[in-house]
Design a protein around this motif. Structure first.
Motif, short mmCIF file in Angstrom:
data_model
loop_
_atom_site.label_atom_id
_atom_site.label_comp_id
_atom_site.label_asym_id
_atom_site.label_seq_id
_atom_site.Cartn_x
_atom_site.Cartn_y
_atom_site.Cartn_z
N ASP A 64 0.85 -1.19 0.00
CA ASP A 64 0.00 0.00 0.00
C ASP A 64 0.89 1.24 0.00
O ASP A 64 1.26 1.75 1.06
CB ASP A 64 -0.92 0.00 1.23
CG ASP A 64 -1.83 1.21 1.27
OD1 ASP A 64 -1.83 1.99 0.29
OD2 ASP A 64 -2.56 1.38 2.26
N THR A 66 0.36 4.20 -0.24
CA THR A 66 -0.16 5.38 0.45
C THR A 66 0.27 5.39 1.91
O THR A 66 0.15 6.42 2.58
CB THR A 66 -1.70 5.44 0.39
OG1 THR A 66 -2.25 4.35 1.12
CG2 THR A 66 -2.20 5.39 -1.04
N ASN A 96 -3.86 6.69 8.05
CA ASN A 96 -4.05 6.31 6.65
C ASN A 96 -5.45 5.74 6.43
O ASN A 96 -6.11 6.04 5.42
CB ASN A 96 -2.99 5.28 6.26
CG ASN A 96 -2.93 5.06 4.76
OD1 ASN A 96 -2.88 6.00 3.98
ND2 ASN A 96 -2.92 3.80 4.35
N LYS A 97 -5.92 4.96 7.38
CA LYS A 97 -7.29 4.42 7.30
C LYS A 97 -8.31 5.55 7.44
O LYS A 97 -9.34 5.56 6.74
CB LYS A 97 -7.51 3.37 8.37
CG LYS A 97 -8.90 2.74 8.34
CD LYS A 97 -9.09 1.70 9.41
CE LYS A 97 -10.44 1.02 9.30
NZ LYS A 97 -11.58 1.97 9.32
N ASN A 99 -7.99 8.61 6.49
CA ASN A 99 -8.05 9.33 5.23
C ASN A 99 -8.85 8.55 4.18
O ASN A 99 -9.65 9.13 3.43
CB ASN A 99 -6.63 9.60 4.71
CG ASN A 99 -6.65 10.21 3.32
OD1 ASN A 99 -7.18 11.29 3.09
ND2 ASN A 99 -6.08 9.48 2.35
N LYS A 100 -8.64 7.25 4.13
CA LYS A 100 -9.37 6.44 3.14
C LYS A 100 -10.86 6.42 3.45
O LYS A 100 -11.69 6.48 2.52
CB LYS A 100 -8.81 5.02 3.11
CG LYS A 100 -7.42 4.94 2.49
CD LYS A 100 -6.90 3.51 2.47
CE LYS A 100 -5.54 3.46 1.77
NZ LYS A 100 -4.98 2.09 1.73
N GLN A 103 -12.20 9.71 2.21
CA GLN A 103 -12.33 9.80 0.75
C GLN A 103 -13.50 8.98 0.22
O GLN A 103 -13.89 9.16 -0.94
CB GLN A 103 -11.02 9.38 0.09
CG GLN A 103 -9.90 10.39 0.33
CD GLN A 103 -8.62 10.06 -0.41
OE1 GLN A 103 -8.30 8.89 -0.63
NE2 GLN A 103 -7.88 11.08 -0.81
N ASN A 104 -14.05 8.11 1.05
CA ASN A 104 -15.24 7.35 0.66
C ASN A 104 -16.50 7.88 1.33
O ASN A 104 -17.54 7.22 1.31
CB ASN A 104 -15.05 5.86 1.01
CG ASN A 104 -14.03 5.19 0.11
OD1 ASN A 104 -14.04 5.36 -1.09
ND2 ASN A 104 -13.11 4.44 0.71
N LYS A 120 -7.40 15.39 0.33
CA LYS A 120 -6.72 14.35 1.09
C LYS A 120 -6.37 14.87 2.47
O LYS A 120 -6.01 16.03 2.64
CB LYS A 120 -5.44 13.92 0.36
CG LYS A 120 -4.67 12.79 1.02
CD LYS A 120 -3.57 12.30 0.10
CE LYS A 120 -2.87 11.09 0.71
NZ LYS A 120 -1.88 10.51 -0.21
#
Length: 385
Positions: A64, A66, A96-97, A99-100, A103-104, A120
Motif C-alpha cells: 500500500d 499510500t 491512513n485508514k 483518510n481512506k 475519501q469514501n 486528502k
C-alpha cells in the motif's frame, strides 16, 4: 605518523561530523518485516544529522504505497553502534485508514462539488522518540484546476467550502487530531501516493497555505479569508509577494521554457537555490497591506536567477573573447524574450565557500559588449589573476 594514530583520527572525524548511522536499507526492511509483517521500500539511506544523537528515515509500504511512516534510530558509542529505537507505524497506519474512510464519505463529495477535484487528509504530526510529547496535527490538501490563482473567485470558492472545512475539524477532533493548516494546489499534483512522492515533485513551489486558527468559524466572507491567508500566517505573514511570484511563475514559465533551454546550452543554468522560490521571479513588489491590488493580470517585471561554473577558479576566462561571447548571447536572448526580463543575477560557482554575483540591473540597457564587460568587471576585477 603511525598507522594507529591515522585510524583514530579518521574515526574521530566520523564521530564528530556525523554520517552513516551504521544501519543500511536492509536493516530497516528486516526490522519492519519482523515488527509489522509488511515489506517496505526505503527511499533513502538512514543518516544522522551532524552531532545528532538520534535520527529517522522514511519507509513506504510495498503493498500500500499510500502508507508512509518513519523508523527511528539512536546512536550508541558513535554512529557505528546505532540501533533502531521504534517507528510511527501504528499512528500513521491508523491515520491512513482515517483518510481512506474520509475519501469514501459524503464529506469528500462536498469538496468535489465545490470545485476541488480531489482532497486528502495528511498526518502532519512531528513524531519523535518520545511519543508522549507529540501533539497530533493534520493537514487538509485541496486540489483544484490550475491551482490557487490571484482571483477573487479563488477566495470565494474556498470560503464557500468553509462549512465542509469545519466538518473536517470535527472529524479530526474525534480522532484526537487538530487541523493545523489547509494546502491548496493544482490538480496536476493531486495523484501523489504519499508525501515522499509529493515532496520530491515541484508541488511545494505552487502550493498555497491557509493557516487554521481556533476562530475559523468567525470567517464570514471571502474578504475575511483573504486577509487570513495574507496577514495571519504562522511565521508572521504569508508574504503577498511570495504568492504573486508563485502565480506568475506557473502561468508564464511555459512561454520562457525555450529561452531558458537556449541559455543553458551556453553553459548557464537556472539557479533554483536563490533566496526566491523560483529562478524566474515576478517583481511587482506588492505589500501585504495592498490586498486590493492583488488581482493582477500581468507581471510588470521579471528577475532571472542564473548560475555558471568557474572551472579551476579561472575568472579570467570570463572576460576572454570566447567567454564574453557566451554572456553576450545570453543577454541577447533575454532581450528578445516575450517576457519582460528586467534584472538578471548570475551566481559564479567556484571552489570557495563564498559567492560572487554579477547582476544586470536593467538588462535592456546593455547595448554593447563593452557595457556588459564593464558590469562584469565591477564584480570580478579583483579576482582576475
Amino acid at each position: 605518523m603511525r598507522r594507529g594514530t591515522v585510524v583514530m583520527l579518521i574515526v574521530l572525524g566520523v564521530l564528530v561530523s556525523g554520517c552513516s548511522v551504521g544501519l543500511d536499507k536492509g536493516d530497516i526492511k528486516r526490522y519492519v518485516q519482523r515488527e509489522h509483517e509488511i515489506k517496505v521500500e526505503v527511499p533513502r539511506e538512514p543518516t544522522l544529522g551532524a552531532k545528532s544523537p538520534s535520527g529517522s528515515t522514511t519507509v513506504i509500504s510495498k503493498d500500500d504505497p499510500t502508507l508512509q511512516f518513519e523508523v527511528f534510530f539512536q546512536s550508541g558509542i558513535g554512529p557505528f553502534f546505532s540501533s533502531i529505537s521504534g517507528d510511527s507505524y501504528k499512528e500513521k497506519s491508523a491515520f491512513n485508514k482515517l483518510n481512506k474512510d474520509y475519501q469514501n464519505s459524503p464529506l469528500y463529495g462536498e469538496f468535489k462539488d465545490a470545485g476541488f477535484l480531489h482532497s486528502k487528509l495528511v498526518d502532519s504530526t512531528f513524531y519523535s522518540h518520545d511519543y508522549d510529547e507529540n501533539e497530533k496535527k493534520a493537514t487538509l490538501y485541496l486540489f483544484k484546476e490550475d491551482g490557487f490563482a490571484l482571483q477573487d473567485s479563488d477566495y470565494q470558492m474556498l470560503f464557500e467550502a468553509m462549512p465542509s472545512i469545519l466538518s473536517i475539524q470535527e472529524l479530526l477532533s474525534a480522532a484526537n487530531y487538530s487541523l493545523e493548516k489547509i494546502i491548496v494546489n493544482g490538480e496536476e499534483y493531486s495523484e501523489f501516493k504519499n508525501m515522499y512522492e509529493y515532496d520530491n515533485s515541484s508541488a511545494q513551489k505552487f502550493e498555497i497555505e491557509v493557516p487554521v486558527r481556533n476562530d475559523l468559524a468567525d470567517i464570514h466572507s471571502a474578504s475575511d479569508l483573504k486577509n487570513l491567508i495574507h496577514n495571519d500566517h504562522y511565521y508572521g505573514s504569508l508574504n503577498t509577494d511570495t504568492l504573486v511570484k508563485k502565480h506568475f511563475f506557473k502561468r508564464d514559465y511555459p512561454v520562457f521554457e525555450d529561452t531558458i533551454t537556449d541559455i543553458e546550452s551556453l553553459g548557464f543554468k537556472r539557479d533554483e537555490n536563490s533566496y526566491d522560490a523560483h529562478f524566474l521571479s515576478c517583481e511587482n513588489n506588492l505589500q501585504n497591506d495592498e490586498l486590493e491590488r492583488i488581482n493582477l493580470t500581468e507581471c510588470q517585471d521579471y528577475i532571472l536567477f542564473l548560475a555558471i561554473g568557474i572551472e579551476n577558479d579561472n575568472y579570467k576566462a570570463i572576460v576572454t573573447e570566447e567567454g564574453l561571447e557566451k554572456w553576450w548571447q545570453m543577454v541577447q536572448k533575454l532581450k528578445s524574450s516575450t517576457l519582460n526580463i528586467h534584472r538578471v543575477q548570475v551566481e559564479l560557482l567556484d571552489s570557495s565557500i563564498y559567492y560572487v554575483d554579477v547582476a544586470f540591473e536593467d538588462v535592456k540597457s546593455v547595448q554593447s559588449k563593452e557595457d556588459m564587460k564593464s558590469i562584469i568587471m565591477e564584480e570580478i576585477g579583483h579576482l582576475i589573476k
